[in-house]
Scaffold this motif. Structure first.
Motif, PDB file in Angstrom:
ATOM      1  N   ARG A 148       0.840   0.455  -3.803  1.00 24.20           N
ATOM      2  CA  ARG A 148       1.406   1.500  -4.650  1.00 24.20           C
ATOM      3  C   ARG A 148       2.901   1.638  -4.422  1.00 24.20           C
ATOM      4  O   ARG A 148       3.411   1.407  -3.320  1.00 24.20           O
ATOM      5  CB  ARG A 148       0.708   2.834  -4.380  1.00 24.20           C
ATOM      6  CG  ARG A 148      -0.711   2.875  -4.927  1.00 24.20           C
ATOM      7  CD  ARG A 148      -1.332   4.245  -4.772  1.00 24.20           C
ATOM      8  NE  ARG A 148      -2.679   4.292  -5.346  1.00 24.20           N
ATOM      9  CZ  ARG A 148      -3.505   5.316  -5.229  1.00 24.20           C
ATOM     10  NH1 ARG A 148      -3.122   6.395  -4.551  1.00 24.20           N
ATOM     11  NH2 ARG A 148      -4.704   5.298  -5.775  1.00 24.20           N
ATOM     12  N   GLY A 152       4.518   7.719  -0.619  1.00 27.07           N
ATOM     13  CA  GLY A 152       3.597   7.640   0.513  1.00 27.07           C
ATOM     14  C   GLY A 152       2.676   8.813   0.699  1.00 27.07           C
ATOM     15  O   GLY A 152       1.964   8.877   1.697  1.00 27.07           O
ATOM     16  N   TYR A 154      -0.508  10.080  -0.152  1.00 26.44           N
ATOM     17  CA  TYR A 154      -1.783   9.721  -0.760  1.00 26.44           C
ATOM     18  C   TYR A 154      -2.921  10.310   0.076  1.00 26.44           C
ATOM     19  O   TYR A 154      -3.525   9.619   0.908  1.00 26.44           O
ATOM     20  CB  TYR A 154      -1.915   8.205  -0.874  1.00 26.44           C
ATOM     21  CG  TYR A 154      -0.746   7.559  -1.585  1.00 26.44           C
ATOM     22  CD1 TYR A 154      -0.490   7.850  -2.923  1.00 26.44           C
ATOM     23  CD2 TYR A 154       0.115   6.693  -0.911  1.00 26.44           C
ATOM     24  CE1 TYR A 154       0.589   7.279  -3.571  1.00 26.44           C
ATOM     25  CE2 TYR A 154       1.197   6.117  -1.554  1.00 26.44           C
ATOM     26  CZ  TYR A 154       1.430   6.413  -2.884  1.00 26.44           C
ATOM     27  OH  TYR A 154       2.507   5.861  -3.533  1.00 26.44           O
ATOM     28  N   ARG A 158      -6.124   5.617   3.633  1.00 20.06           N
ATOM     29  CA  ARG A 158      -5.372   4.952   4.704  1.00 20.06           C
ATOM     30  C   ARG A 158      -4.098   4.404   4.066  1.00 20.06           C
ATOM     31  O   ARG A 158      -4.139   3.628   3.111  1.00 20.06           O
ATOM     32  CB  ARG A 158      -6.208   3.814   5.302  1.00 20.06           C
ATOM     33  CG  ARG A 158      -5.467   2.972   6.339  1.00 20.06           C
ATOM     34  CD  ARG A 158      -5.325   3.695   7.659  1.00 20.06           C
ATOM     35  NE  ARG A 158      -6.630   3.948   8.259  1.00 20.06           N
ATOM     36  CZ  ARG A 158      -7.269   3.086   9.054  1.00 20.06           C
ATOM     37  NH1 ARG A 158      -6.719   1.908   9.338  1.00 20.06           N
ATOM     38  NH2 ARG A 158      -8.444   3.399   9.567  1.00 20.06           N
ATOM     39  N   THR A 159      -2.962   4.799   4.593  1.00 24.97           N
ATOM     40  CA  THR A 159      -1.680   4.456   3.977  1.00 24.97           C
ATOM     41  C   THR A 159      -0.770   3.784   4.993  1.00 24.97           C
ATOM     42  O   THR A 159      -0.526   4.326   6.075  1.00 24.97           O
ATOM     43  CB  THR A 159      -0.990   5.722   3.421  1.00 24.97           C
ATOM     44  OG1 THR A 159      -1.851   6.351   2.469  1.00 24.97           O
ATOM     45  CG2 THR A 159       0.322   5.368   2.746  1.00 24.97           C
ATOM     46  N   ASP A 160      -0.279   2.589   4.654  1.00 22.62           N
ATOM     47  CA  ASP A 160       0.667   1.867   5.505  1.00 22.62           C
ATOM     48  C   ASP A 160       1.896   1.522   4.683  1.00 22.62           C
ATOM     49  O   ASP A 160       1.776   1.030   3.541  1.00 22.62           O
ATOM     50  CB  ASP A 160       0.045   0.570   6.034  1.00 22.62           C
ATOM     51  CG  ASP A 160      -1.150   0.817   6.927  1.00 22.62           C
ATOM     52  OD1 ASP A 160      -0.952   1.348   8.019  1.00 22.62           O
ATOM     53  OD2 ASP A 160      -2.284   0.488   6.515  1.00 22.62           O
ATOM     54  N   TYR A 276       3.577   0.802  -0.620  1.00 20.11           N
ATOM     55  CA  TYR A 276       2.585   1.177   0.377  1.00 20.11           C
ATOM     56  C   TYR A 276       1.268   0.449   0.116  1.00 20.11           C
ATOM     57  O   TYR A 276       0.884   0.237  -1.040  1.00 20.11           O
ATOM     58  CB  TYR A 276       2.324   2.687   0.349  1.00 20.11           C
ATOM     59  CG  TYR A 276       3.518   3.513   0.760  1.00 20.11           C
ATOM     60  CD1 TYR A 276       3.697   3.892   2.087  1.00 20.11           C
ATOM     61  CD2 TYR A 276       4.467   3.903  -0.178  1.00 20.11           C
ATOM     62  CE1 TYR A 276       4.797   4.649   2.478  1.00 20.11           C
ATOM     63  CE2 TYR A 276       5.577   4.661   0.203  1.00 20.11           C
ATOM     64  CZ  TYR A 276       5.737   5.025   1.527  1.00 20.11           C
ATOM     65  OH  TYR A 276       6.826   5.765   1.908  1.00 20.11           O
ATOM     66  N   VAL A 278      -2.617   0.965   0.336  1.00 21.62           N
ATOM     67  CA  VAL A 278      -3.550   2.089   0.430  1.00 21.62           C
ATOM     68  C   VAL A 278      -4.976   1.598   0.207  1.00 21.62           C
ATOM     69  O   VAL A 278      -5.215   0.642  -0.542  1.00 21.62           O
ATOM     70  CB  VAL A 278      -3.217   3.207  -0.588  1.00 21.62           C
ATOM     71  CG1 VAL A 278      -1.848   3.796  -0.312  1.00 21.62           C
ATOM     72  CG2 VAL A 278      -3.286   2.691  -2.017  1.00 21.62           C
ATOM     73  N   ARG A 293      -5.043  -6.557   4.924  1.00 21.14           N
ATOM     74  CA  ARG A 293      -4.008  -5.553   5.167  1.00 21.14           C
ATOM     75  C   ARG A 293      -3.046  -6.032   6.261  1.00 21.14           C
ATOM     76  O   ARG A 293      -1.827  -5.899   6.136  1.00 21.14           O
ATOM     77  CB  ARG A 293      -4.634  -4.218   5.567  1.00 21.14           C
ATOM     78  CG  ARG A 293      -5.368  -3.515   4.432  1.00 21.14           C
ATOM     79  CD  ARG A 293      -6.142  -2.277   4.898  1.00 21.14           C
ATOM     80  NE  ARG A 293      -5.330  -1.382   5.663  1.00 21.14           N
ATOM     81  CZ  ARG A 293      -5.473  -1.139   6.970  1.00 21.14           C
ATOM     82  NH1 ARG A 293      -6.446  -1.761   7.651  1.00 21.14           N
ATOM     83  NH2 ARG A 293      -4.689  -0.305   7.591  1.00 21.14           N
TER      84      ARG A 293
END
Length: 309
Positions: A148, A152, A154, A158-160, A276, A278, A293
């Motif tokens: 996305r 950030g 969300y 799980r967001t990186d 990001y 997600v 990921r």
């Protein structure tokens, strides 16, 4: 726990379809039964509840009663959630396929050229790329991971941070070396055509005005110049010598390494949004998804280190 009061599920299915279509015949077509059978199922549901859900109209149509409308809304929501839960349950946890949703520009210029490296690293995992500008609904879409473009925030995912996006000017070598119109510093842009991207639906997207302000340059007319709806079109126009475009670290692709474009000066500005990775928390550590990921983050890290060297 109190005993659930559940009506006949076949009757619920017929009622929900009829409520959406306001037609027993169309509901029957959807669930593969006759209109008469739909009517019988709804009659049994009304008897079970003890109140009418539909009003039969003179012209053979139907309308929902106020109770029927409220009940239909609740039943539709419940069946949708059941459908979503069933779709998730049917997907094996040890699947070797990972489906990633990504914007077209990032897929073309960043993800797809790197997928061969992932295949070498994880030969047992197949990646399916779903290109879309639409925000992924993990509960309904057949998507495991999304990349996305945003800030950030969300919740529930799980967001990186995949990579930060920086904007810089690019042009063709011929334009850079034009002896009549030097292009050695940002002030020189006043003598050149600026190529613009139309970022539809993206607020605060970096354009020439915000970029020039960020690097402290004023007095340049940004109202003129061709406009394109995608980054890759802007870069193609710049490579053809039609002017100077804004490129980004994420979407420049191989234009610089291949020599199709050059950076006339080192100035750059950080964008308002970043990229990001997600995915739902409950699938983030599944082996295939976790491997994909981790690979994405490694690729982004390697790119950042290469640009700094």
């Amino acid at each position: 726990m109190a005993r659930r009061r559940l009506p006949p599920l076949n009757a619920l299915r017929a009622f929900e379809a009829a409520a959406r279509h306001l037609s027993f015949e169309k509901a029957g077509d959807e669930i593969a039964v006759t209109a008469s059978a739909v009517g019988q199922q709804i009659k049994s549901l009304e008897d079970w509840i003890g109140r009418p859900l539909f009003v039969r109209l003179p012209a053979k149509g139907v309308a929902l009663t106020s109770l029927g409308q409220r009940y239909a809304n609740a039943v539709t929501d419940t069946l949708n959630r059941l459908d979503e839960a069933t779709a998730q349950a049917l997907r094996p946890e040890n699947s070797h396929v990972v489906t990633v949703s990504v914007m077209p520009s990032l897929a073309t210029n960043w993800l797809i050229p790197r997928l061969g490296a992932f295949r070498e690293r994880e030969p047992e995992i197949d990646v399916r790329v779903a290109v879309s500008m639409r925000l992924t609904d993990f509960a309904r879409d057949d998507v495991d991971v999304a990349i996305r473009f945003g800030r950030g925030n969300y919740p529930g995912l799980r967001t990186d941070l995949l990579m930060e996006e920086y904007f810089f000017a690019v042009c063709s070598t011929a334009l850079l070396n034009d002896p009549e119109k030097p292009l050695r510093e940002p002030d020189d842009l006043r003598r050149h055509t600026l190529i613009h991207e139309i970022a539809e639906g993206i607020l605060d997207y970096t354009n020439w005005d915000t970029w020039l302000a960020a690097i402290g340059v004023t007095g340049i007319d940004t109202s003129r110049g061709p406009r394109f709806t995608h980054t890759y079109l802007c870069l193609q126009a710049a490579a053809a010598g039609q002017g100077v475009a804004l490129a980004t670290t994420a979407l420049i692709g191989d234009h610089l390494s291949a020599g199709r474009l050059v950076r006339p000066f080192p100035h750059q500005a950080r964008g308002s949004y970043q990229y990001y990775i997600v995915c739902p928390e409950d699938v983030a550590e599944r082996p295939a998804i976790a491997a994909f990921r981790a690979w994405l983050l490694d690729e982004a890290r390697a790119q950042a280190e290469a640009s700094e060297s």
